[in-house]
Design a protein around this motif. Structure first.
Motif, PDB file in Angstrom:
ATOM      1  N   VAL A  58       0.766  -1.245   0.079  1.00  0.00           N
ATOM      2  CA  VAL A  58       0.034   0.190  -0.079  1.00  0.00           C
ATOM      3  C   VAL A  58       0.986   1.277   0.062  1.00  0.00           C
ATOM      4  O   VAL A  58       1.926   1.602   0.653  1.00  0.00           O
ATOM      5  CB  VAL A  58      -1.128   0.079   1.240  1.00  0.00           C
ATOM      6  CG1 VAL A  58      -1.702   1.221   1.267  1.00  0.00           C
ATOM      7  CG2 VAL A  58      -1.900  -1.060   1.328  1.00  0.00           C
ATOM      8  N   ASP A  59       0.499   2.069  -0.930  1.00  0.00           N
ATOM      9  CA  ASP A  59       1.389   3.409  -0.962  1.00  0.00           C
ATOM     10  C   ASP A  59       0.271   4.560  -0.765  1.00  0.00           C
ATOM     11  O   ASP A  59      -0.480   5.016  -1.596  1.00  0.00           O
ATOM     12  CB  ASP A  59       1.787   3.574  -2.431  1.00  0.00           C
ATOM     13  CG  ASP A  59       2.406   5.049  -2.722  1.00  0.00           C
ATOM     14  OD1 ASP A  59       2.509   5.859  -1.447  1.00  0.00           O
ATOM     15  OD2 ASP A  59       2.944   5.369  -3.669  1.00  0.00           O
ATOM     16  N   ALA A  60       0.277   5.096   0.515  1.00  0.00           N
ATOM     17  CA  ALA A  60      -0.841   5.931   0.833  1.00  0.00           C
ATOM     18  C   ALA A  60      -0.158   7.446   1.002  1.00  0.00           C
ATOM     19  O   ALA A  60       0.364   7.677   1.683  1.00  0.00           O
ATOM     20  CB  ALA A  60      -1.344   5.700   2.272  1.00  0.00           C
ATOM     21  N   VAL A  80      -4.358   6.953  -2.376  1.00  0.00           N
ATOM     22  CA  VAL A  80      -3.788   5.676  -1.762  1.00  0.00           C
ATOM     23  C   VAL A  80      -3.901   4.553  -3.186  1.00  0.00           C
ATOM     24  O   VAL A  80      -4.635   4.348  -3.786  1.00  0.00           O
ATOM     25  CB  VAL A  80      -4.835   4.921  -0.723  1.00  0.00           C
ATOM     26  CG1 VAL A  80      -4.334   3.795  -0.225  1.00  0.00           C
ATOM     27  CG2 VAL A  80      -5.043   5.952   0.194  1.00  0.00           C
ATOM     28  N   LYS A  81      -2.624   4.152  -3.253  1.00  0.00           N
ATOM     29  CA  LYS A  81      -2.400   3.100  -4.352  1.00  0.00           C
ATOM     30  C   LYS A  81      -1.951   1.713  -3.889  1.00  0.00           C
ATOM     31  O   LYS A  81      -1.316   1.514  -2.753  1.00  0.00           O
ATOM     32  CB  LYS A  81      -1.251   3.604  -5.224  1.00  0.00           C
ATOM     33  CG  LYS A  81      -1.579   4.703  -6.302  1.00  0.00           C
ATOM     34  CD  LYS A  81      -1.453   5.761  -5.777  1.00  0.00           C
ATOM     35  CE  LYS A  81      -0.392   6.424  -5.313  1.00  0.00           C
ATOM     36  NZ  LYS A  81      -0.492   7.926  -4.603  1.00  0.00           N
ATOM     37  N   ILE A  82      -2.810   0.728  -4.110  1.00  0.00           N
ATOM     38  CA  ILE A  82      -2.423  -0.701  -3.650  1.00  0.00           C
ATOM     39  C   ILE A  82      -2.118  -1.705  -4.635  1.00  0.00           C
ATOM     40  O   ILE A  82      -2.900  -1.779  -5.830  1.00  0.00           O
ATOM     41  CB  ILE A  82      -4.011  -1.243  -3.035  1.00  0.00           C
ATOM     42  CG1 ILE A  82      -4.462  -0.094  -1.736  1.00  0.00           C
ATOM     43  CG2 ILE A  82      -3.828  -2.566  -2.462  1.00  0.00           C
ATOM     44  CD1 ILE A  82      -5.871  -0.484  -1.337  1.00  0.00           C
ATOM     45  N   ILE A 105      10.460   2.506   3.598  1.00  0.00           N
ATOM     46  CA  ILE A 105      10.794   4.162   3.238  1.00  0.00           C
ATOM     47  C   ILE A 105      10.238   4.546   1.528  1.00  0.00           C
ATOM     48  O   ILE A 105      10.189   3.546   0.906  1.00  0.00           O
ATOM     49  CB  ILE A 105      11.806   4.552   3.320  1.00  0.00           C
ATOM     50  CG1 ILE A 105      12.367   4.210   4.854  1.00  0.00           C
ATOM     51  CG2 ILE A 105      12.465   6.128   2.664  1.00  0.00           C
ATOM     52  CD1 ILE A 105      14.053   4.327   4.902  1.00  0.00           C
ATOM     53  N   GLU A 106       9.385   5.754   1.717  1.00  0.00           N
ATOM     54  CA  GLU A 106       8.871   5.881   0.563  1.00  0.00           C
ATOM     55  C   GLU A 106       9.734   6.038  -0.692  1.00  0.00           C
ATOM     56  O   GLU A 106       9.480   5.154  -1.736  1.00  0.00           O
ATOM     57  CB  GLU A 106       7.968   7.247   0.504  1.00  0.00           C
ATOM     58  CG  GLU A 106       7.300   7.797  -0.570  1.00  0.00           C
ATOM     59  CD  GLU A 106       6.753   8.981  -0.344  1.00  0.00           C
ATOM     60  OE1 GLU A 106       6.522   9.509   0.636  1.00  0.00           O
ATOM     61  OE2 GLU A 106       6.071   9.437  -1.582  1.00  0.00           O
ATOM     62  N   PHE A 107      10.985   6.413  -0.625  1.00  0.00           N
ATOM     63  CA  PHE A 107      11.700   6.554  -1.871  1.00  0.00           C
ATOM     64  C   PHE A 107      12.181   5.220  -2.093  1.00  0.00           C
ATOM     65  O   PHE A 107      12.501   4.978  -3.281  1.00  0.00           O
ATOM     66  CB  PHE A 107      12.815   7.562  -1.463  1.00  0.00           C
ATOM     67  CG  PHE A 107      12.421   9.137  -1.212  1.00  0.00           C
ATOM     68  CD1 PHE A 107      11.079   9.422  -1.729  1.00  0.00           C
ATOM     69  CD2 PHE A 107      13.134   9.963  -0.388  1.00  0.00           C
ATOM     70  CE1 PHE A 107      10.896  10.848  -1.349  1.00  0.00           C
ATOM     71  CE2 PHE A 107      12.453  11.089  -0.001  1.00  0.00           C
ATOM     72  CZ  PHE A 107      11.421  11.474  -0.428  1.00  0.00           C
ATOM     73  N   THR A 167      11.254  10.830 -12.100  1.00  0.00           N
ATOM     74  CA  THR A 167      10.677  11.857 -11.456  1.00  0.00           C
ATOM     75  C   THR A 167       9.032  11.489 -11.309  1.00  0.00           C
ATOM     76  O   THR A 167       8.253  11.341 -12.147  1.00  0.00           O
ATOM     77  CB  THR A 167      10.621  13.162 -12.799  1.00  0.00           C
ATOM     78  OG1 THR A 167      11.912  13.353 -13.000  1.00  0.00           O
ATOM     79  CG2 THR A 167       9.856  14.308 -12.145  1.00  0.00           C
ATOM     80  N   ASN A 168       8.706  11.584 -10.024  1.00  0.00           N
ATOM     81  CA  ASN A 168       7.511  11.213  -9.437  1.00  0.00           C
ATOM     82  C   ASN A 168       6.742  12.350  -9.391  1.00  0.00           C
ATOM     83  O   ASN A 168       6.921  13.438  -8.383  1.00  0.00           O
ATOM     84  CB  ASN A 168       7.764  10.652  -7.991  1.00  0.00           C
ATOM     85  CG  ASN A 168       6.524  10.002  -7.536  1.00  0.00           C
ATOM     86  OD1 ASN A 168       5.444  10.060  -8.410  1.00  0.00           O
ATOM     87  ND2 ASN A 168       6.318   9.151  -6.567  1.00  0.00           N
ATOM     88  N   VAL A 169       5.788  12.750 -10.317  1.00  0.00           N
ATOM     89  CA  VAL A 169       4.760  13.692 -10.258  1.00  0.00           C
ATOM     90  C   VAL A 169       3.517  13.198  -9.468  1.00  0.00           C
ATOM     91  O   VAL A 169       2.534  12.996 -10.160  1.00  0.00           O
ATOM     92  CB  VAL A 169       4.315  14.312 -11.551  1.00  0.00           C
ATOM     93  CG1 VAL A 169       3.735  15.780 -11.500  1.00  0.00           C
ATOM     94  CG2 VAL A 169       5.763  14.667 -12.484  1.00  0.00           C
TER      95      VAL A 169
HETATM   96 MG   LIG Z   1       3.044   9.465  -4.094  1.00  0.00          MG
END
Ligand SMILES: [Mg+2]
Ligand SMILES: Nc1ncnc2c1ncn2[C@@H]1O[C@H](COP(=O)(O)OP(=O)(O)OP(=O)(O)O)[C@@H](O)[C@H]1O
Length: 284
Positions: A6-8, A13-15, A72-74, A98-100
């Motif tokens: 899960v990326d909140a 929120v992407k799963i 960690i997100e990165f 590059t994460n927009v």
């Molecule tokens: Mg994001």
């Protein structure tokens, strides 16, 4: 269901889910519906692990019943993007990522390392906020649909406009000033045109920062990810056009906005077994 990542994020929120047969599926919720997303995850019969990432991972953990892993997100975004590249059969020795997202974050990635190069507060949140402020439209899909029918001619000032009748020292079609023509021409108030210029502003800013970062880090290719590109052909075109004009290669990926969720899924899986998640066709 085997494992879930899960990326909140700040907006969505992407799963990413790995099923018993190895198939990977994706799902999205608004971050404003975090409880709904948590209820959905809680309702899944999970045999394996759950791993969370993103700025709202802590809030998400507080809403679910089971104890989840955290990455960690990165870290998650970079490993997920590498996996998605591999799934597409694309091999890159190094690239700029590059994460927009709500905001824009830029990373250098190669086989051995990744580090954050920088970012800008101009991103997907700017598309939503500035569009709502200027036109009253706050629905992303409607913004994108209307912008596609817009013209930036009476809003943005190009180099050619300034060098009227003379030969400009740089390509005349380059934007000299985003929104800089609006006052000079009496300006267009057509929603389509304003929205096209908002997306132009975001795309050109993101691409400008990225090509500078690519130049500094020596990466020949910029991989653009994030939900801002979802069904947003105009943003893709602006970003690719400017990146390539400046001599870098521009790339987007199917499901690129799920990079963080895939990274979290990879962590969930690695916590269980030391088997890497296959990224070939069988891993789809
Ligand atoms: Mg994001
Ligand atoms: N259904 C949608 N609702 C709202 N925004 C959307 C939608 N689809 C695409 N977007 C765009 O995507 C952006 C969010 O992108 P993304 O999901 O990658 O960011 P995030 O992970 O939530 O944020 P961050 O990583 O900065 O915390 C929004 O700001 C908007 O421009």
């Amino acid at each position: 269901m085997l494992h879930i990542g899960v990326d909140a994020g700040g907006t969505l929120v992407k799963i990413a889910c790995e099923h018993e047969d190895g198939a990977i599926s994706f799902r999205k919720f608004r971050s404003s519906d975090l409880t709904q997303a948590a209820e959905w995850v809680d309702a899944q019969p999970l045999r394996g692990n759950l791993c969370l990432t993103g700025g709202k991972a802590g809030l998400f953990q507080a809403l679910i019943r089971r104890e989840a892993g955290h990455v960690i997100e990165f870290e998650a975004t970079c490993s997920g993007a590498k996996w998605l590249l591999c799934r597409e059969g694309i091999a890159l020795p190094s690239f700029l990522l590059t994460n927009v997202g709500t905001g824009t974050s830029i990373h250098y990635v190669d086989e051995h390392t990744h580090y954050r190069v920088g970012g800008t507060g101009v991103g997907g949140g700017t598309i939503l906020g500035l569009s709502a402020l200027t036109t009253g439209i706050d629905d992303f899909e409607e913004i994108v649909r209307l912008a596609a029918a817009g013209s930036r001619d009476d809003i943005d000032l190009t180099v050619g406009h300034i060098y009227e009748g003379a030969t400009p020292p740089i390509p005349g079609e380059l934007t000299a000033s985003n929104f800089g023509r609006w006052l000079q021409t009496g300006g267009s108030r057509r929603k389509e045109d304003v929205l096209a210029s908002v997306i132009g502003l975001v795309g050109e800013t993101v691409a400008t920062v990225s090509v500078h970062a690519a130049g500094q880090s020596g990466a020949a290719c910029v991989l653009y990810i994030g939900s801002s590109f979802v069904r947003n052909e105009l943003l893709r075109r602006v970003v690719a056009g400017y990146t390539e004009l400046r001599g870098s290669r521009s790339l987007t990926l199917p499901d690129g906005e799920f990079s963080g969720a895939v990274g979290a899924l990879l962590s969930a899986r690695n916590a269980d077994a030391q088997v890497p998640l296959a990224c070939g066709p069988e891993g789809r």
